[in-house]
Design a protein around this motif. Sequence first.
Motif, PDB file in Angstrom:
ATOM      1  N   ASN A  51      -6.359   5.464   1.612  1.00 37.36           N
ATOM      2  CA  ASN A  51      -7.612   4.726   1.515  1.00 37.36           C
ATOM      3  C   ASN A  51      -7.973   4.379   0.073  1.00 37.36           C
ATOM      4  N   HIS A  52      -7.419   5.144  -0.848  1.00 35.15           N
ATOM      5  CA  HIS A  52      -7.609   4.846  -2.261  1.00 35.15           C
ATOM      6  C   HIS A  52      -6.984   3.498  -2.610  1.00 35.15           C
ATOM      7  N   GLU A  53      -5.983   3.089  -1.854  1.00 30.77           N
ATOM      8  CA  GLU A  53      -5.270   1.843  -2.131  1.00 30.77           C
ATOM      9  C   GLU A  53      -5.691   0.716  -1.191  1.00 30.77           C
ATOM     10  N   LEU A  54      -6.754   0.946  -0.422  1.00 31.37           N
ATOM     11  CA  LEU A  54      -7.205  -0.079   0.535  1.00 31.37           C
ATOM     12  C   LEU A  54      -8.669  -0.429   0.291  1.00 31.37           C
ATOM     13  N   PRO A  55      -9.039  -1.691   0.490  1.00 32.37           N
ATOM     14  CA  PRO A  55     -10.460  -2.047   0.362  1.00 32.37           C
ATOM     15  C   PRO A  55     -11.284  -1.360   1.446  1.00 32.37           C
ATOM     16  N   PRO A  56     -12.585  -1.150   1.192  1.00 30.62           N
ATOM     17  CA  PRO A  56     -13.423  -0.415   2.150  1.00 30.62           C
ATOM     18  C   PRO A  56     -13.401  -1.030   3.552  1.00 30.62           C
ATOM     19  N   GLU A  57     -13.237  -2.334   3.647  1.00 25.81           N
ATOM     20  CA  GLU A  57     -13.255  -2.987   4.958  1.00 25.81           C
ATOM     21  C   GLU A  57     -11.947  -2.821   5.709  1.00 25.81           C
ATOM     22  N   VAL A 112       0.850  -1.208   0.000  1.00 24.83           N
ATOM     23  CA  VAL A 112       0.000   0.000   0.000  1.00 24.83           C
ATOM     24  C   VAL A 112       0.879   1.249   0.000  1.00 24.83           C
ATOM     25  N   LEU A 113       1.911   1.231   0.839  1.00 30.07           N
ATOM     26  CA  LEU A 113       2.793   2.406   0.942  1.00 30.07           C
ATOM     27  C   LEU A 113       3.472   2.689  -0.395  1.00 30.07           C
ATOM     28  N   ARG A 114       3.856   1.609  -1.095  1.00 31.30           N
ATOM     29  CA  ARG A 114       4.495   1.793  -2.400  1.00 31.30           C
ATOM     30  C   ARG A 114       3.502   2.308  -3.436  1.00 31.30           C
ATOM     31  N   ARG A 115       2.320   1.706  -3.458  1.00 29.02           N
ATOM     32  CA  ARG A 115       1.306   2.135  -4.438  1.00 29.02           C
ATOM     33  C   ARG A 115       0.909   3.585  -4.202  1.00 29.02           C
ATOM     34  N   ALA A 116       0.782   3.972  -2.952  1.00 31.36           N
ATOM     35  CA  ALA A 116       0.336   5.333  -2.642  1.00 31.36           C
ATOM     36  C   ALA A 116       1.502   6.330  -2.694  1.00 31.36           C
ATOM     37  N   LYS A 117       2.685   5.827  -2.962  1.00 31.72           N
ATOM     38  CA  LYS A 117       3.895   6.664  -3.080  1.00 31.72           C
ATOM     39  C   LYS A 117       4.103   7.547  -1.851  1.00 31.72           C
ATOM     40  N   LEU A 118       3.999   6.938  -0.679  1.00 31.93           N
ATOM     41  CA  LEU A 118       4.159   7.689   0.563  1.00 31.93           C
ATOM     42  C   LEU A 118       5.637   7.720   0.963  1.00 31.93           C
ATOM     43  N   PRO A 119       6.055   8.813   1.587  1.00 29.11           N
ATOM     44  CA  PRO A 119       7.500   9.001   1.844  1.00 29.11           C
ATOM     45  C   PRO A 119       7.985   8.222   3.063  1.00 29.11           C
ATOM     46  N   ILE A 120       7.708   6.950   3.111  1.00 31.69           N
ATOM     47  CA  ILE A 120       8.104   6.120   4.253  1.00 31.69           C
ATOM     48  C   ILE A 120       9.628   5.995   4.299  1.00 31.69           C
ATOM     49  N   LEU A 121      10.175   5.953   5.507  1.00 32.11           N
ATOM     50  CA  LEU A 121      11.617   5.729   5.654  1.00 32.11           C
ATOM     51  C   LEU A 121      11.879   4.225   5.769  1.00 32.11           C
TER      52      LEU A 121
END
Lengths: 562, 201
Positions: B88-94, B33-42
């Motif tokens: 949330n765009h990269e996660l299922p509603p549940e 999810v972090l990769r798909r959403a391109k979040l700046p995770i360390l």
Amino acid sequence: MNSEQVETQFLQDNQILQVTKPARYIGREWNMVIKRSQDVDCSIALGFPDIYEIGMSHVGLKILYHVLNVLPGVQAERVFVPWPDMGDFLKAHHIPLFSLETKRTVASFDIVGLSVQTELNFSNILYFLDLAGIPFYSQERESEFPLIVGGGPAVYNPEPIAPFFDLFLIGEAEEAFPELVDVYRSVREMKKDDMLRELAQIEGVYVPSFYEIHYHQSGVISSIESRGKNAPLPVNKRWVNNFDDSPYPETILVPYIGIVHDRVPVEIARGCTRGCRFCQAGMIYRPHRERSKEKIVDLSKKLMTTSGYEELSLLSLSSTDHSQIEEIIQDLSRYFASQKINISLPSLRMNAFSIKIAESLQRVRKSGLTFAPEAGTDRLRRIINKGLTDMEILLTLEQVFLHGWEEVKLYFMIGLPEETEDDVRGIARLVSEGLKIGKRSAGKKVTIHSSVTAFVPKPHTPFQWVPQDDFDVLNEKIHLLQSLLRKEGRSVRFHWSEFQGNDMSFYARRTRGPKEVFPWEHISCGVEKAYLFSEWEKAIRQETSMMCSQPDTCLQCGVCGG
Amino acid sequence: MTPSSFRYRLRQIKLHPFHLISQLDLNRLWDRVLRRAKLPILFSQGFNPRPLLSFGPATALGIESRAEFLEMIFAEEIMLDAFLHDCNHELPPEMQVMEITQIPPGMPSLMQSMEKIRYSFFFPRTSGEVNYPSEWLLDDLELFSVDTRRKDQYMVSCFFRGKRMLMNPRKIISCIQENHPHLWGDPIGIIIIKEEICFRC
């Protein structure tokens, strides 16, 4: 139980917790395709006669899922064989096998495609049909049941499972399946026999009920004939001519649970130029075709972006043989480095070039490397046309250990044609030598894992005439190897299990005559029998054959006309 | 950890059918999810860089949750609303993320600051008249509420604290069943939801 009940009630029940890994059965993976039911006029269950973790790792299934779901009106859904605990559970609760996408029963689909990878899948096909509540035999099924279609490498020898299928797609199904769907739409109202007659017109389609097999008194086949002109003889495989433009998914299903090959596969080439004589894939996937560097890089970027996966695998039967492999890896490594994405190659040859490539892939972490010397001596490697000497193997191992790897896995086979005791001892000799070299070049103890399998002669290969080794002979060889390797404390794994059943020696353990008609003679992979036989004769003379990548080394196998 | 790093705490839900994926699966899911959403995770340093991601107590397989807590460390400060949207765009509603807060770097970890966990047990009504207990007594359990008003269900909500905090609440069911075998013959149909986690700070 309808699909909604399966979704809400069955998966909600705590009872599902009694089975191992219930997440195998929930579907809902990222990038899964579900169309509105009013937009669908042809539903296809893509069945895989193995469990989720194996089926989800299969590239062919990913390609078909994509190729079929991009067709308007078509909904393709996955169905895997459940683990036996779940199989028992479904039976006990009278729940027929269901698809992962919409949880519909398999029997309610228009078409069920089953991808058969090896002979070991055969019994799972029956388990699949049984759980789905679909009668085993094609002739017992009228048109209220789905059309049962077989495909995959194992159906190049379809006869052992022919009675259970309505038809087979021979060859690369991304070519034939969309055509099958088209024709099916226009004939779906017909009686089954008429429908099959129409479908048999599609190139690559084999309808078993349209053929007759005649036997000599000895049980050997005398001839295979087609009933009428509507059934071609032989059935020629379909193959993708323009591989570079052939369809490949741009999004990929991302599972929640770990699967066997948990990474993005990009198929960089199909077929192999090497011509190893034991290798069925090397024969049936001819001719060798490459995807261009531009396509590979573009697909890799798209797939990694839409999946979020942490690893990319550049897939082919011999990945380092791709003519642009260095440039491809350079481009991709540069692009993916900051995203902490690994690139892997599934098949490394034992040469300096492969080590250089592997070195460029693993800048930081040195995990293990895997190679396949296949046999223990130069002589036997000439017979199987592996094109590898003891010297090359040991030099490669030296390079591997010099470059900092500490673990190597080697694949061998026992029971190859013309094998002697010395060849079996050769496996242990190679491993011992490799360890000595490793200790010298790495300056510390290294590990070599040997994996040994029993050779099974495969249809459509130069070894299709030879018998499989007897159980007792194989056991002797295993014991010899075990004692040789264990004496030195080496790790060795054997993949070997026996089963009790009918006597199969007529089928598996006799030398076939040069003129004998094979049970797969009506199926053609394009490679000619005369070529295969000449390769077998060369094998006996310990003569090797060249790679077929250069025009002047064409061996006239027949597949591409030189 | 690099000099400029920003710590965030998230609350995520994990409802049916994703109550059937394990903590390990959830870990894998977040990587992607972090990769798909391109979040700046360390990422961690070393031979095998891992995203700097830590989870609260694992929820046992088969238990739905409205209280999956996790923390992540980013290289830059993020806009909280934009984060919620992208993630949330990269996660299922549940499995949506319901809340995110920035927390100071020196705060104790999720596991250290946890005080108690509240679970709700929904027991299906059985046919016939049953006298449901209106009070339960179990060590380390703090009864929160018993709700017998709903027609189809009997709901008990309790805080788990002390040693019981990290145990599988399904064990409580077996314990109840042993003590009150007449109440619920079959544990099938008992739904457990992890409702909330209370933190000390």
